[in-house]
Structures are given as structure tokens and as C-alpha cells.
Design a protein around this motif. Structure first.
Motif, mmCIF file in Angstrom:
data_model
loop_
_atom_site.group_PDB
_atom_site.id
_atom_site.type_symbol
_atom_site.label_atom_id
_atom_site.label_comp_id
_atom_site.label_asym_id
_atom_site.label_seq_id
_atom_site.Cartn_x
_atom_site.Cartn_y
_atom_site.Cartn_z
ATOM 1 N N SER A 27 0.851 -1.187 0.000
ATOM 2 C CA SER A 27 0.000 0.000 0.000
ATOM 3 C C SER A 27 0.887 1.236 0.000
ATOM 4 O O SER A 27 2.096 1.165 0.255
ATOM 5 N N VAL A 28 0.258 2.387 -0.277
ATOM 6 C CA VAL A 28 1.002 3.638 -0.376
ATOM 7 C C VAL A 28 1.439 4.076 1.017
ATOM 8 O O VAL A 28 0.648 4.056 1.972
ATOM 9 N N GLY A 29 2.717 4.455 1.119
ATOM 10 C CA GLY A 29 3.241 4.933 2.382
ATOM 11 C C GLY A 29 4.745 4.819 2.423
ATOM 12 O O GLY A 29 5.398 4.524 1.415
ATOM 13 N N GLU A 30 5.305 5.018 3.602
ATOM 14 C CA GLU A 30 6.736 4.928 3.807
ATOM 15 C C GLU A 30 7.009 4.008 4.993
ATOM 16 O O GLU A 30 6.239 3.964 5.954
ATOM 17 N N SER A 31 8.144 3.303 4.918
ATOM 18 C CA SER A 31 8.504 2.368 5.979
ATOM 19 C C SER A 31 10.017 2.257 6.035
ATOM 20 O O SER A 31 10.707 2.453 5.029
ATOM 21 N N SER A 32 10.524 1.924 7.194
ATOM 22 C CA SER A 32 11.953 1.698 7.386
ATOM 23 C C SER A 32 12.233 0.210 7.322
ATOM 24 O O SER A 32 11.421 -0.626 7.769
ATOM 25 N N LEU A 33 13.419 -0.128 6.812
ATOM 26 C CA LEU A 33 13.851 -1.515 6.693
ATOM 27 C C LEU A 33 15.272 -1.601 7.249
ATOM 28 O O LEU A 33 16.143 -0.825 6.864
ATOM 29 N N ILE A 34 15.494 -2.584 8.171
ATOM 30 C CA ILE A 34 16.805 -2.775 8.787
ATOM 31 C C ILE A 34 17.201 -4.230 8.593
ATOM 32 O O ILE A 34 16.402 -5.152 8.841
ATOM 33 N N LEU A 35 18.466 -4.424 8.159
ATOM 34 C CA LEU A 35 19.033 -5.756 7.983
ATOM 35 C C LEU A 35 20.240 -5.899 8.900
ATOM 36 O O LEU A 35 21.101 -5.005 8.952
ATOM 37 N N TRP A 36 20.317 -7.040 9.589
ATOM 38 C CA TRP A 36 21.481 -7.368 10.410
ATOM 39 C C TRP A 36 22.255 -8.475 9.715
ATOM 40 O O TRP A 36 21.688 -9.541 9.394
ATOM 41 N N GLN A 37 23.516 -8.249 9.450
ATOM 42 C CA GLN A 37 24.360 -9.232 8.790
ATOM 43 C C GLN A 37 25.070 -10.107 9.815
ATOM 44 O O GLN A 37 25.146 -9.782 11.010
ATOM 45 N N ALA A 38 25.640 -11.209 9.298
ATOM 46 C CA ALA A 38 26.284 -12.166 10.190
ATOM 47 C C ALA A 38 27.547 -11.612 10.810
ATOM 48 O O ALA A 38 27.952 -12.018 11.903
ATOM 49 N N ASN A 39 28.182 -10.671 10.149
ATOM 50 C CA ASN A 39 29.419 -10.095 10.688
ATOM 51 C C ASN A 39 29.163 -8.965 11.672
ATOM 52 O O ASN A 39 30.094 -8.289 12.104
ATOM 53 N N GLY A 40 27.896 -8.735 12.003
ATOM 54 C CA GLY A 40 27.564 -7.703 12.969
ATOM 55 C C GLY A 40 27.196 -6.364 12.383
ATOM 56 O O GLY A 40 26.788 -5.462 13.126
ATOM 57 N N ASN A 41 27.319 -6.185 11.080
ATOM 58 C CA ASN A 41 26.951 -4.915 10.461
ATOM 59 C C ASN A 41 25.443 -4.774 10.377
ATOM 60 O O ASN A 41 24.681 -5.759 10.362
ATOM 61 N N ARG A 42 25.001 -3.531 10.259
ATOM 62 C CA ARG A 42 23.566 -3.229 10.188
ATOM 63 C C ARG A 42 23.339 -2.332 8.975
ATOM 64 O O ARG A 42 24.001 -1.309 8.793
#
Length: 517
Positions: free
Chosen positions: A80-95
Motif C-alpha cells: 500500500s502507499v506509504g513509507e517504511s523503514s527496513l533494517i538488515l542485520w548481517q552475520a558479521n555484525g553490520n547493520r
């Protein structure tokens, strides 16, 4: 949530469908500000990570849906129309962080871009709809592509043409070779007879058809017993002159056959660019008086100049088929004093002209015979003395006959060729001079120094592309690019201001107090 839990909850069929819709987007390096992603409702986007993904987080599941398709790939689905944040956590600890904007698809703009891509192919043209205006940007190959892009955008709004056109190549140079070939043959025959008497049978006179000038007889009567004398003046002795003094009879006979042959061969060559008119004249101009009315009622004679000689006007066009379309008008004329006109003491010659105007299309190096003429003329003039000229056999002596036969053949051939400049160092065309010029003085004409002194001339255009309006209106673009003229100042002498005189000091005002009653 854990990555393994995503595989258990979300079906793999939806992930496979999402992979077929959009190309993969690689995740940026860890750290820094969030990256912006734009996604339409109902569309999917594949996101790749350089490291294995352990956890994901979405701010609004009603706007954005995640589908895990591998340890390093996830699919984003716009819901649907709008805005959202997306966060990914990697195996090496990075975000990794993203700001995802899901918007409603603009069907009108998508249709415009689809039509531009279908018509213009791989040319980089972008179109943005802003209100009622359509902004076109990018670079196209030629001016036709720019005009076509503007025509496609017109139904979607008012086009704002901001396109740039690749710098075009130079126009092809076309050499036109024209050959005039004319042969005039003329055969004339004249037969005439004049009979005159200077006193035969006491008769003085002449007999003829007046086709040719007869002898002029002048009688001078005798005075004081002197005999009468007759003087014979021949205006035209013709070919044969006979006279019997004992009989006082004479005759002039004209028997003449003349043959004339005239040949004209002219081969003018003319060079010009495609779409540009060129003209050529090898001849001259002669004065032609023209009578014009004046305000006082007395006509005045003014002089105009008329061209004659070998003249050629043509305009070539190189078509998309590779052929050359010619608008050609050749002409050959000469002064004709046999049909001149004498007016107020002016001898005005006539013009003998051969001219034509046509439009043809042919390939490079091909030839066309654009004009041909075969003219046969026979003119016969018979003069005779009534009655005497009808007598069999002897009546020929009282007849004059003039017969003229003319035959004219004319041929005009045109041959266009696409040519290039003569390369440097190659020999140039020269004329064979019958006499050698003076050896004293300079042997070459003064000229501007070559590139060995001034440096090489840039053959690459300074710009790879140009604005469309600069190609459509080069004069206006050159005027706008010209430096503004410096302001003009005019110095006017000004008299120095005289300081005003100091006014006298005013006396202090005195106030009188009225006496108390």
C-alpha cells in the motif's frame, strides 16, 4: 525474527514470482545514512546482501512485505502507499538501513515512457509529468528523433523540450555536371533576275520582282545641244552582271547557295551542399532600355541589365534512400542582332535562348538527358511578275525564289556526384596555359599561414551534443551567445557648484507682556 523462521512462515512460490519482476538491488556498505528505495504498489524488488542476513525488521507490515529467498537475498513487495523503514542485520555484525517509499503507480507516465522506449529504442530519453507539462530530457541521435519525441509527449501534456542532439556530421557536397550540346544547320538558296534598259528602243527602265534591289537608272537631259546621258547605279550587283552597250540592255542575276553550320558545347560544373541553391553564369549583361511614365507626363527611359550566356541554377537534396533529387534550371542564350530592334536611336539586340526547368531524382554518378530537341524548318518565298511570271519556261526569268532549310539538334545531360574535399598533398586541377606568365615577382599568392605555424585545427566538435533550439535557430543562438556590448558613457562638463551666501543672522524676537489691568 530469525532468518530460519522466515523460511517457515513465507511461501517460496511468492518469492519466485517476485524474482521474475524486478532486477536485484545490491545493499550498500554498512554504516552511513539510510538509503532511499522507491517501489510502486504491486511491484517487487530483490535486495542482495554481500554477507549472510541474520535478522530483518520492517516498521510497517501493511505497507511493505518481506520474502526471504536465500541467505543473502530478500524480496520487497509493495502492498500500500506509504513509507517504511527496513533494517538488515548481517552475520558479521553490520547493520544496513533503508527508507522505503511505496507509491501509487502513475499509469499515464508509465504509458508515456513505454511509447518513448518503443519508438526511440536505445536512445536515452526520460519524461517526467509535472502538472500539465511534460519535461523531456536526454540525448537523441538527430533532430528527427527530437521532433518525434515531442510529438509523442504532446497527447500527455504540454511538451517542454530540454533534449540535446548529438552533434551532426557535415552536409554532403554535391557536384553537378551539365552538358549542353547544340548543332544548327542552315542551307539557303536564292534565285532572282532583274532586267534593265538604258535606251533600247528609246526606252529607259527596269523590270524585276523587287525581291532584290534593282539597278537605279538616272537620266540627265542634255543642255545646249549636249546629248542626254543615263547613269546606272548598282545597289546590289548580285552574282551575275550582264550588259550589252550596243543594245543598251543589261541584266543582274542572283544565283546563290549558302550553308551554315554552328556548334555549341558548354559543360558547366557547380558544387554546393545538400539543400542549398547554387547559380552559375558564364556570359555577361547587356543594357536594355525600359520606358517608364513620369509624373510630368513625359516618359523617361531607364536602363536595365539582362543576363546572357551559359546559366545554371540548381538545388540538390540527398534523400534518405541515398539518391539525389535535383531541381535544375539550365539556360544557354546569345545576343541575336539579326532580330534587333532600333528604338529612339538605341539598337536593342534580341536573345536566342535555350532554357528548361525540371526536377529529377537519380543516384550518385547516374546521368539523365533532361532535354532534347530536333527542329526542322523549311521556309520558301516566291515573288513573280503577274502574267509574265506564269509563262512556261521563260516565266522563270520573271520570278525570284528564296528557300531556307534549318535543322537544330539540342541535347542537355545532367550528372550529379557526391564529392569530398581534395586531400592535403594531392595535386589540384590546373589549366593548360598557352603562354607562360612573367617570372619576375612572387610565384605564389599571399595566404594565411598553415597549421605547421598556427597549430592543428580541431576536427572534433567542442561539444558532443547541442540543444534542439540551437539546431533549429542557429542565428538566434549565435546572437544570444555573443558578448554584450560594453555600456556607453558620455562625459558632460559640469560647472562647480557655488556655495550659497550665508544669510544674515536674524534678530532675536522680543516678546512684550501686556500690562495688567
Amino acid at each position: 525474527m530469525k532468518l530460519r523462521n522466515c523460511f517457515a512462515i513465507l511461501p517460496f512460490a511468492v518469492a519466485a514470482l517476485a524474482l521474475a519482476q524486478e532486477p536485484a538491488v545490491k545493499a550498500p556498505p554498512a554504516g552511513g545514512s539510510p538509503r532511499d528505495l522507491v517501489l510502486n504498489v504491486g511491484k517487487s524488488l530483490v535486495l542482495e546482501s554481500p554477507e549472510d542476513i541474520q535478522r530483518v525488521s520492517v516498521a510497517s507490515g501493511e505497507i511493505l512485505e518481506l520474502v526471504a529467498v536465500g541467505p543473502r537475498e530478500i524480496v520487497l513487495n509493495g502492498k500500500s502507499v506509504g513509507e517504511s523503514s527496513l533494517i538488515l542485520w548481517q552475520a558479521n555484525g553490520n547493520r544496513l538501513m533503508f527508507d522505503v517509499s511505496v507509491r501509487k503507480p502513475d499509469l499515464k507516465q508509465e504509458a508515456l515512457r513505454r511509447e518513448l522506449a518503443k519508438e526511440l529504442g536505445e536512445q536515452s530519453v526520460s519524461a517526467n509529468l509535472e502538472g500539465d507539462a511534460v519535461y523531456l530530457r536526454g540525448t537523441v541521435r538527430d533532430l528527427v528523433s527530437a521532433q518525434r519525441a515531442e510529438a509523442i509527449a504532446a497527447p500527455f501534456g504540454k511538451p517542454v523540450d530540454l533534449l540535446r542532439v548529438a552533434t551532426p556530421m557535415g552536409e554532403p557536397q554535391i557536384l553537378l555536371k551539365v552538358k549542353f550540346a547544340e548543332v544548327d544547320r542552315t542551307v539557303t538558296s536564292d534565285i532572282g533576275f532583274n532586267l534593265f534598259s538604258t535606251g533600247a528602243t528609246n526606252t529607259i527602265g527596269s523590270l524585276g520582282t523587287e525581291a532584290y534591289s534593282p539597278p537605279l537608272l538616272t537620266v540627265v537631259p542634255g543642255v545646249g545641244g549636249t546629248p542626254t546621258t543615263t547613269t546606272l547605279t548598282l545597289a546590289d550587283a548580285l552574282n551575275i552582271f550582264l550588259f550589252r552597250p550596243d543594245l543598251n540592255l543589261g541584266a543582274t542575276i542572283k544565283l546563290l547557295v549558302a550553308r551554315n553550320l554552328a556548334t555549341i558545347l558548354a559543360e558547366p560544373n557547380m558544387l554546393t551542399s545538400s539543400g542549398k541553391q547554387a547559380s552559375f553564369l558564364n556570359g555577361g549583361e547587356f543594357p536594355f532600355p525600359v520606358v517608364q511614365p513620369s509624373s510630368g507626363g513625359i516618359p523617361t527611359v531607364s536602363i536595365q541589365w539582362r543576363e546572357f550566356g551559359v546559366k545554371l541554377n540548381f538545388t540538390p537534396f540527398v534523400t534518405p534512400r541515398g539518391t539525389i533529387r535535383l531541381v535544375v534550371a539550365p539556360e544557354v542564350s546569345a545576343l541575336d542582332y539579326t532580330n534587333d530592334l532600333v528604338y529612339s536611336g538605341f539598337t536593342i539586340p534580341a536573345l536566342s535562348t535555350r532554357k528548361m526547368s525540371t526536377e529529377v531524382e537519380l543516384k550518385d554518378g547516374q546521368s539523365f538527358a533532361i532535354a532534347g530537341l530536333l527542329d526542322n524548318r523549311v521556309i520558301e518565298t516566291l515573288d513573280k511578275v503577274p502574267g509574265l511570271g506564269d509563262i512556261p519556261f521563260f516565266g522563270k526569268l520573271f520570278q525570284s525564289r528564296h528557300r531556307s532549310k534549318e535543322k537544330t539538334e539540342l541535347l542537355v545531360i545532367v550528372t550529379p556526384e557526391i564529392v569530398r574535399p581534395i586531400p592535403e598533398g594531392h595535386p589540384l586541377p590546373e589549366l593548360s596555359m598557352p603562354l607562360q606568365p612573367l617570372k619576375e615577382g612572387a610565384t605564389t599568392a599571399p595566404r594565411t599561414p598553415g597549421i605547421d605555424i598556427t597549430g592543428p585545427v580541431p576536427v572534433i566538435p567542442p561539444k558532443d551534443s547541442l540543444p534542439v533550439e540551437q539546431l533549429l535557430h542557429p542565428e538566434a543562438a549565435s546572437q544570444s551567445a555573443a558578448a554584450p556590448a560594453p555600456p556607453m558613457y558620455q562625459l558632460v562638463p559640469v560647472q562647480p557648484a557655488t556655495p550659497p551666501a550665508t544669510p544674515p543672522a536674524a534678530e532675536p524676537a522680543t516678546t512684550q507682556t501686556p500690562p495688567k489691568q
